[in-house]
Scaffold this motif. Sequence first.
Motif: not given
Length: 498
Positions: A206-234
């Motif tokens: 209610x207070x933050x919203x899904x779109x804000x959460x998703x956009x922040x993850x993509x901005x910070x980590x790119x595809x690695x924020x969703x897929x652990x195989x392509x995350x540079x630290x995973x």
Amino acid sequence: MTNFNWFLDGGLVGFYILLSLIVGIFIKKYVRNVNDFLVAGRSVDLHVGMASLAATEFGIITCMAASQLGYRYGFAGATVGVIMTIVMFIVGKTGFCIEPLRKAGVVTIPEFFEKKFGSRVRWASGVVIVLGGLLNMGVFLRTGGEFLVYVAGLNPKYLEITMTVLLIIVALYTILGGMLSVLVTDYMQFLLMSIGLILTTFTVFIKVGWNKLFDTVITQYGAGGINPFVHPKLGWQYVLYTTLVLTATVLTWQTMVSRVLSAKDEKVAKKMYTKTSIFYIVRSLIPVLWGVTALVLVKLDAVGGNPLYAMPKMLSVLLPSGIIGLLVAAMLAADMSTDSSYLLGWASVIYNDILVIFHKNSWSEKRAIFINRILIGIIGVFLLLYGLWYPLKSDLWIYMTLTATIYSVSVSTLLIAACYWEKANDWGAFATIIIGALIPGGFLVAQQIPTLSPITDAIGPYYSGIASFVFAWIAMVAGSLLKIAIKEKDGILEEEIA
């Protein structure tokens, strides 16, 4: 600044704690023998078992570790929950290892090993289980205290007092009622925990919203924020390491297996796993989601540069009074459930498998229960002291898995071999216990030595963990086959001499 109101929210928390203590006192009269105390008389039905299993495996420590993964890796941090659900469902559906374990009618896994490998292996595996289990639980109290400090706005100088109070409360009702008390309070805690998790997550959306959460993850980590195989630290090594660790956990973790051993029969035990498995996505995804919310709202400077504290800091300012009290009560409920089960789990192994050389199951029921209660108290004191001085050198999740592998690597290897490999013997078992504990234990020690820490940083916990499993199985196979080869050679020599 926090929205925690000591009159309203503190009252909710205090009421629940008082209720838990009353339950422990009430249940005490139903504990008639050591089987009642350790495995609830093997009378646990499906629904109580499911609630207890779910409540036990979700505490403040789990929530903090998962939210830290969400803050540092985005939604890829929820990989743990996905893998756990898949593994747990498969094990429950097939009955892999847990079915023969329940059929054996044992109290602990080391007792099961005695039938295959002998009493010395039972004792040695009991020692390594307690060692790994206590080290794993060693940071529980401090983490729970730190959660309360940030959410409720407690003065950090009262952290040790908070840890001590938490321990006393949990130890009291566990000492009084044993597994019966744990099961009843688990059921209460599961209900309260579910309400708290749902209300908090609803508030986040209610207070933050899904779109804000998703956009922040993509901005910070790119595809690695969703897929652990392509995350540079995973990467693949993280996924493989996590799969191995969680498989071993599902098969051998004492607090989970104790539910299997407390079930009415093996059919109930299997269903307990399959029907509870979906919860493990929830227990991972919700705190990861909270961690991502903290990534949106909390800067690292506000929590001393440690992402572990970002989630409780976020909750303290996002949740309104009333809901925050309910959440703290729910988290304390979850934590008390986890801590009580762990205290009972390690005490049961010490009594049943390490001290067996002294009592050989000849002590009276009254004395046996008394000794178990003393053991719970001693373990509690150790956990309090350990939690005060041990400094974390990596992610909380990494510490938890590394300490778990000290015993789960060797014990899972022994369990699978005992169930399904006829040639497995005590030589292979001893070699597995030594190798399985030496690699992760050595890695943890090396992390604390300044001259060796660059080496551990270069190797990383994932490769170290994978190596533990590989070499444990090599040790089992090599040790077992070596004993067979020597015995066959001795037999040939005896025939030639004859």
